[in-house]
Design an enzyme around this catalytic site. Structure first.
Site, PDB file in Angstrom:
ATOM      1  N   GLN A 114       0.798  -1.239   0.138  1.00 54.46           N
ATOM      2  CA  GLN A 114      -0.120   0.200  -0.185  1.00 54.46           C
ATOM      3  C   GLN A 114       0.994   1.147  -0.144  1.00 54.46           C
ATOM      4  O   GLN A 114       0.387   2.249  -0.669  1.00 54.46           O
ATOM      5  CB  GLN A 114      -1.061   0.127   1.261  1.00 54.46           C
ATOM      6  CG  GLN A 114      -1.986   1.019   1.107  1.00 54.46           C
ATOM      7  CD  GLN A 114      -3.226   0.258   0.297  1.00 54.46           C
ATOM      8  OE1 GLN A 114      -3.609  -0.861   0.583  1.00 54.46           O
ATOM      9  NE2 GLN A 114      -3.766   0.895  -0.512  1.00 54.46           N
ATOM     10  N   LYS A 117       1.720   1.949  -3.708  1.00 53.71           N
ATOM     11  CA  LYS A 117       0.401   2.315  -4.521  1.00 53.71           C
ATOM     12  C   LYS A 117       0.081   3.512  -4.166  1.00 53.71           C
ATOM     13  O   LYS A 117      -0.408   4.266  -5.050  1.00 53.71           O
ATOM     14  CB  LYS A 117      -0.479   1.093  -4.032  1.00 53.71           C
ATOM     15  CG  LYS A 117      -2.093   1.103  -4.811  1.00 53.71           C
ATOM     16  CD  LYS A 117      -3.157   0.273  -4.298  1.00 53.71           C
ATOM     17  CE  LYS A 117      -2.365  -1.201  -4.297  1.00 53.71           C
ATOM     18  NZ  LYS A 117      -3.725  -2.076  -3.787  1.00 53.71           N
ATOM     19  N   LYS A 129      -2.809  -1.030   6.521  1.00 54.68           N
ATOM     20  CA  LYS A 129      -3.897  -2.174   6.471  1.00 54.68           C
ATOM     21  C   LYS A 129      -4.187  -2.707   7.695  1.00 54.68           C
ATOM     22  O   LYS A 129      -3.459  -2.503   8.615  1.00 54.68           O
ATOM     23  CB  LYS A 129      -3.055  -3.167   5.346  1.00 54.68           C
ATOM     24  CG  LYS A 129      -4.169  -3.942   4.581  1.00 54.68           C
ATOM     25  CD  LYS A 129      -4.846  -3.417   3.415  1.00 54.68           C
ATOM     26  CE  LYS A 129      -5.794  -4.146   2.726  1.00 54.68           C
ATOM     27  NZ  LYS A 129      -6.292  -3.675   1.551  1.00 54.68           N
ATOM     28  N   ASP A 169     -12.232  -3.778   2.026  1.00 52.11           N
ATOM     29  CA  ASP A 169     -11.350  -4.496   1.472  1.00 52.11           C
ATOM     30  C   ASP A 169     -12.049  -5.789   1.273  1.00 52.11           C
ATOM     31  O   ASP A 169     -13.367  -5.989   1.547  1.00 52.11           O
ATOM     32  CB  ASP A 169     -10.030  -4.815   2.033  1.00 52.11           C
ATOM     33  CG  ASP A 169      -9.048  -5.727   1.321  1.00 52.11           C
ATOM     34  OD1 ASP A 169      -8.634  -5.116  -0.096  1.00 52.11           O
ATOM     35  OD2 ASP A 169      -8.757  -6.650   1.684  1.00 52.11           O
ATOM     36  N   THR A 212     -12.135   0.633  -8.162  1.00 50.11           N
ATOM     37  CA  THR A 212     -11.098  -0.357  -8.437  1.00 50.11           C
ATOM     38  C   THR A 212     -11.393  -0.971  -9.604  1.00 50.11           C
ATOM     39  O   THR A 212     -10.457  -0.897 -10.338  1.00 50.11           O
ATOM     40  CB  THR A 212     -10.806  -1.293  -7.297  1.00 50.11           C
ATOM     41  OG1 THR A 212     -10.917  -0.620  -5.997  1.00 50.11           O
ATOM     42  CG2 THR A 212      -9.676  -2.133  -7.137  1.00 50.11           C
ATOM     43  N   ASN A 244     -16.411  -6.955  -5.368  1.00 53.71           N
ATOM     44  CA  ASN A 244     -16.567  -5.712  -5.732  1.00 53.71           C
ATOM     45  C   ASN A 244     -15.848  -5.346  -7.141  1.00 53.71           C
ATOM     46  O   ASN A 244     -15.973  -4.791  -8.054  1.00 53.71           O
ATOM     47  CB  ASN A 244     -16.296  -4.800  -4.615  1.00 53.71           C
ATOM     48  CG  ASN A 244     -16.009  -3.366  -4.890  1.00 53.71           C
ATOM     49  OD1 ASN A 244     -14.781  -2.778  -5.132  1.00 53.71           O
ATOM     50  ND2 ASN A 244     -16.956  -2.495  -4.979  1.00 53.71           N
ATOM     51  N   SER A 381     -10.714   6.786  -2.905  1.00 52.60           N
ATOM     52  CA  SER A 381     -10.894   7.126  -1.290  1.00 52.60           C
ATOM     53  C   SER A 381     -10.088   8.226  -0.891  1.00 52.60           C
ATOM     54  O   SER A 381     -10.623   8.860  -0.062  1.00 52.60           O
ATOM     55  CB  SER A 381      -9.965   5.798  -0.477  1.00 52.60           C
ATOM     56  OG  SER A 381     -11.095   4.668  -0.629  1.00 52.60           O
TER      57      SER A 381
HETATM   58  P1  NDP Z   1     -14.767  -9.131  -2.053  1.00 54.27           P
HETATM   59  O1  NDP Z   1     -14.896  -9.699  -0.935  1.00 54.27           O
HETATM   60  O2  NDP Z   1     -15.957  -8.188  -2.618  1.00 54.27           O
HETATM   61  O3  NDP Z   1     -14.892 -10.123  -3.280  1.00 54.27           O
HETATM   62  C1  NDP Z   1     -13.652 -10.932  -3.153  1.00 54.27           C
HETATM   63  C2  NDP Z   1     -13.876 -12.229  -4.410  1.00 54.27           C
HETATM   64  O4  NDP Z   1     -12.738 -12.846  -4.393  1.00 54.27           O
HETATM   65  C3  NDP Z   1     -14.947 -13.046  -4.028  1.00 54.27           C
HETATM   66  O5  NDP Z   1     -15.836 -13.376  -5.314  1.00 54.27           O
HETATM   67  C4  NDP Z   1     -14.509 -14.347  -3.386  1.00 54.27           C
HETATM   68  O6  NDP Z   1     -15.400 -15.480  -3.390  1.00 54.27           O
HETATM   69  C5  NDP Z   1     -13.176 -14.246  -4.092  1.00 54.27           C
HETATM   70  N1  NDP Z   1     -12.111 -15.126  -3.399  1.00 54.27           N
HETATM   71  C6  NDP Z   1     -11.706 -14.713  -2.334  1.00 54.27           C
HETATM   72  N2  NDP Z   1     -10.711 -15.721  -1.937  1.00 54.27           N
HETATM   73  C7  NDP Z   1     -10.673 -16.607  -2.918  1.00 54.27           C
HETATM   74  C8  NDP Z   1      -9.735 -17.741  -3.187  1.00 54.27           C
HETATM   75  N3  NDP Z   1      -9.023 -18.155  -2.188  1.00 54.27           N
HETATM   76  N4  NDP Z   1      -9.963 -17.966  -4.388  1.00 54.27           N
HETATM   77  C9  NDP Z   1     -10.787 -17.689  -5.460  1.00 54.27           C
HETATM   78  N5  NDP Z   1     -11.550 -16.658  -5.111  1.00 54.27           N
HETATM   79  C10 NDP Z   1     -11.610 -16.025  -4.102  1.00 54.27           C
HETATM   80  O7  NDP Z   1     -13.342  -8.314  -2.371  1.00 54.27           O
HETATM   81  P2  NDP Z   1     -12.717  -7.306  -3.201  1.00 54.27           P
HETATM   82  O8  NDP Z   1     -13.495  -7.470  -4.746  1.00 54.27           O
HETATM   83  O9  NDP Z   1     -12.980  -6.088  -2.814  1.00 54.27           O
HETATM   84  O10 NDP Z   1     -11.297  -7.407  -3.434  1.00 54.27           O
HETATM   85  C11 NDP Z   1     -10.847  -8.406  -4.191  1.00 54.27           C
HETATM   86  C12 NDP Z   1      -9.175  -8.094  -4.466  1.00 54.27           C
HETATM   87  O11 NDP Z   1      -9.190  -6.987  -4.750  1.00 54.27           O
HETATM   88  C13 NDP Z   1      -8.526  -8.522  -2.874  1.00 54.27           C
HETATM   89  O12 NDP Z   1      -7.269  -8.867  -3.348  1.00 54.27           O
HETATM   90  C14 NDP Z   1      -8.481  -6.945  -2.644  1.00 54.27           C
HETATM   91  O13 NDP Z   1      -7.404  -6.715  -1.669  1.00 54.27           O
HETATM   92  C15 NDP Z   1      -8.168  -6.269  -3.977  1.00 54.27           C
HETATM   93  N6  NDP Z   1      -8.437  -4.679  -3.796  1.00 54.27           N
HETATM   94  C16 NDP Z   1      -9.807  -4.353  -3.746  1.00 54.27           C
HETATM   95  C17 NDP Z   1     -10.069  -2.803  -3.649  1.00 54.27           C
HETATM   96  C18 NDP Z   1     -11.349  -2.368  -3.446  1.00 54.27           C
HETATM   97  O14 NDP Z   1     -11.550  -1.093  -3.526  1.00 54.27           O
HETATM   98  N7  NDP Z   1     -12.331  -2.965  -2.986  1.00 54.27           N
HETATM   99  C19 NDP Z   1      -8.858  -1.833  -3.732  1.00 54.27           C
HETATM  100  C20 NDP Z   1      -7.727  -2.486  -4.240  1.00 54.27           C
HETATM  101  C21 NDP Z   1      -7.346  -3.902  -4.111  1.00 54.27           C
HETATM  102  P3  NDP Z   1     -16.051 -15.906  -1.962  1.00 54.27           P
HETATM  103  O15 NDP Z   1     -17.203 -15.166  -2.143  1.00 54.27           O
HETATM  104  O16 NDP Z   1     -16.191 -17.139  -2.228  1.00 54.27           O
HETATM  105  O17 NDP Z   1     -15.058 -15.792  -0.958  1.00 54.27           O
END
Ligand code: NDP
Length: 450
Positions: A114, A117, A129, A169, A212, A244, A381
């Site tokens: 972070q 970034k 974080k 997150d 994002t 998300n 943000s």
């Molecule tokens: P969410 O919780 O909204 O979604 C996460 C998604 O990833 C879900 O579909 C989840 O499935 C899936 N997932 C989690 N663990 C695994 C796994 N081991 N294998 C496969 N799929 C998995 O999170 P976000 O979309 O917010 O975040 C996703 C990524 O993006 C993270 O790495 C986060 O740190 C990064 N990120 C997010 C930001 C944001 O603004 N939201 C900003 C920058 C980075 P399930 O429901 O089955 O757990």
């Protein structure tokens, strides 16, 4: 990995000795230090000022007990964390992850990433974080609320609008941020921009939800245009995750002319050769909090496959891993390359293993690393913080236009740094260097504290 530079080798050995078993954190540090080799070779002042020694050590790491009562009246105990990694260029800023896999190593890796970034966004934000091993999945709203309130009761002692501003997150969406904000306000009797990702009725920014995912696509579009005169138009796109980031990456990739054919969750993936119907996905994931599997019950011709890693066997031109760390390994990269992928950009944090990245770079695949490609979330943000300070709300179009500018600039700053340090087109090296230089300069100016 053996560092050629002695100073970096010494620092990395010390990080390994001090953080035994913290594999995610060590992986992130190794990747960044490797990229910084040409920088510390060129300018010895980074060594004489102990910049690398200092940047790999969090300024503060807080771990605490979070106890709460479940719907059956039983006491539950989780572990909470906040890592305040680096405040050289602004208040600590970074999300709160709620997932059973959360531990010190994961929080430190995310906090470390972070720093760079946030610097790349050009906004005044330090790196931090936090999170907990609490799993919101399967919990009632009441349980989630009681957990969030207990979590914030401790966290509130360490954060503030000018000190540390957490955000969402994995597992922390609008619902969780709302409960946490409410508790902070109750405890402190102040209405400030202490969290971002807030609801629109109480200080949230338009376009933060989309930021994002949209940002990943703006970055990818610019990368493809400048490096190979390509675009999303007419391309097949595979996106992992269905949270998300994945949802809004799907929306923007489709708007830009791409066809997204697959999405996943931690159980499996769906393949829809006609292009994903995002309204159906939003209903399942955002409204019903269901599983991606249910997509196939509602859309004719779509297929579901158990196991999430199989998603990378689907032939595509563009791959956007948007789920979680280390979800795309060397074998998956080899398959994508064999199937003709031309661009990969990371929506999730550190989704590609070092072996995968090496394969993409060797094969000449355009590769956008997370700290550059997914910086749109934290950038927006930062824009939410500005609006909160001004006590104004900007329109969706204003925020979206600023987001796009920021993503385009991040690409060019990373690309230019890769060129300047003799790694033209290697955006892993470029992003690490561009992010590092500003933070290191601020650290030098601010001196060493005794
Ligand atoms: P969410 O919780 O909204 O979604 C996460 C998604 O990833 C879900 O579909 C989840 O499935 C899936 N997932 C989690 N663990 C695994 C796994 N081991 N294998 C496969 N799929 C998995 O999170 P976000 O979309 O917010 O975040 C996703 C990524 O993006 C993270 O790495 C986060 O740190 C990064 N990120 C997010 C930001 C944001 O603004 N939201 C900003 C920058 C980075 P399930 O429901 O089955 O757990």
């Amino acid at each position: 990995m053996a560092f050629k530079n002695e100073y970096l080798a010494k620092v990395y050995d010390k990080v390994c000795a001090r953080n035994p078993g913290e594999t995610e954190f060590l992986q992130a540090v190794e990747e960044v230090l490797e990229s910084l080799e040409p920088v510390v070779e060129k300018d010895k002042s980074y060594e004489t000022n102990g910049i690398i020694d200092r940047i790999v050590e969090p300024e503060r790491f807080i771990q605490f007990r979070v106890s709460w009562v479940d719907d059956n009246g039983n006491v539950q105990v989780n572990r909470g964390f906040r890592c305040q990694f680096n405040s050289a260029i602004g208040p600590y800023k970074g999300g709160l992850r709620l997932h059973p896999s959360v531990c010190a190593s994961v929080i430190k890796f995310l906090g470390f990433e972070q720093i760079f970034k946030n610097s790349l966004t050009g906004l005044p934000m330090g790196g931090g974080k936090g999170g907990s091993d609490f799993d919101p999945k399967g919990k009632s709203d009441g349980e989630v609320m009681r957990f969030c309130q207990s979590f914030m009761t401790e966290l509130s002692k360490h954060i503030g609008a000018d000190t540390d501003v957490p955000a969402g997150d994995i597992g922390t969406g609008a619902r969780e941020i709302g409960y946490m904000f409410g508790q902070y306000k109750r405890l402190r009797n102040e209405f400030t921009g202490v969290l971002t990702g807030k609801g629109l009725s109480y200080g949230g920014s338009l376009a933060r939800t989309e930021a994002t995912g949209y940002g990943v696509c703006y970055f990818t579009e610019e990368m493809m245009k400048c490096m190979k005169n390509e675009s999303f138009e007419g391309k097949t796109v595979v996106i992992s995750g269905s949270g998300n980031v994945a949802i809004y990456a799907t929306q923007k990739a489709t708007e830009l002319g791409g066809k997204v054919v697959a999405l996943s969750d931690s159980n499996g993936y769906v393949y829809d050769k006609n292009g994903i119907n995002l309204d159906v996905v939003k209903q399942i994931k955002e409204v019903e909090r269901g599983r991606i599997k249910e997509y196939c019950d509602r859309v004719e011709g779509a297929e579901y496959h158990e196991g999430c890693s199989g998603i990378w066997t689907i032939p595509c031109d563009i791959a956007l891993p948007c789920a979680t760390q280390n979800e795309l390994d060397g074998d998956a990269a080899a398959t994508l390359i064999k199937n003709g992928v031309i661009a990969v950009a990371e929506g999730a944090n550190m989704p590609s293993t070092p072996e995968a990245i090496e394969k993409f770079l060797e094969a000449g695949v355009m590769f956008g690393p997370a700290k550059a490609a997914n910086a749109g979330g934290v950038a927006t943000s930062g824009l939410e913080m500005s609006q909160n300070s001004e006590r104004l709300s900007w329109t969706f179009e204003e925020v979206d236009a600023k987001l796009k500018d920021i993503m385009v600039n991040i690409f060019h700053n990373s690309y230019n740094a890769s060129k300047e340090y003799d790694h033209e087109g290697n955006l892993v090296v470029g992003a690490n260097i561009a992010g590092f230089l500003k933070v290191a300069d601020a650290m030098k100016w601010q001196g060493v504290s005794y």
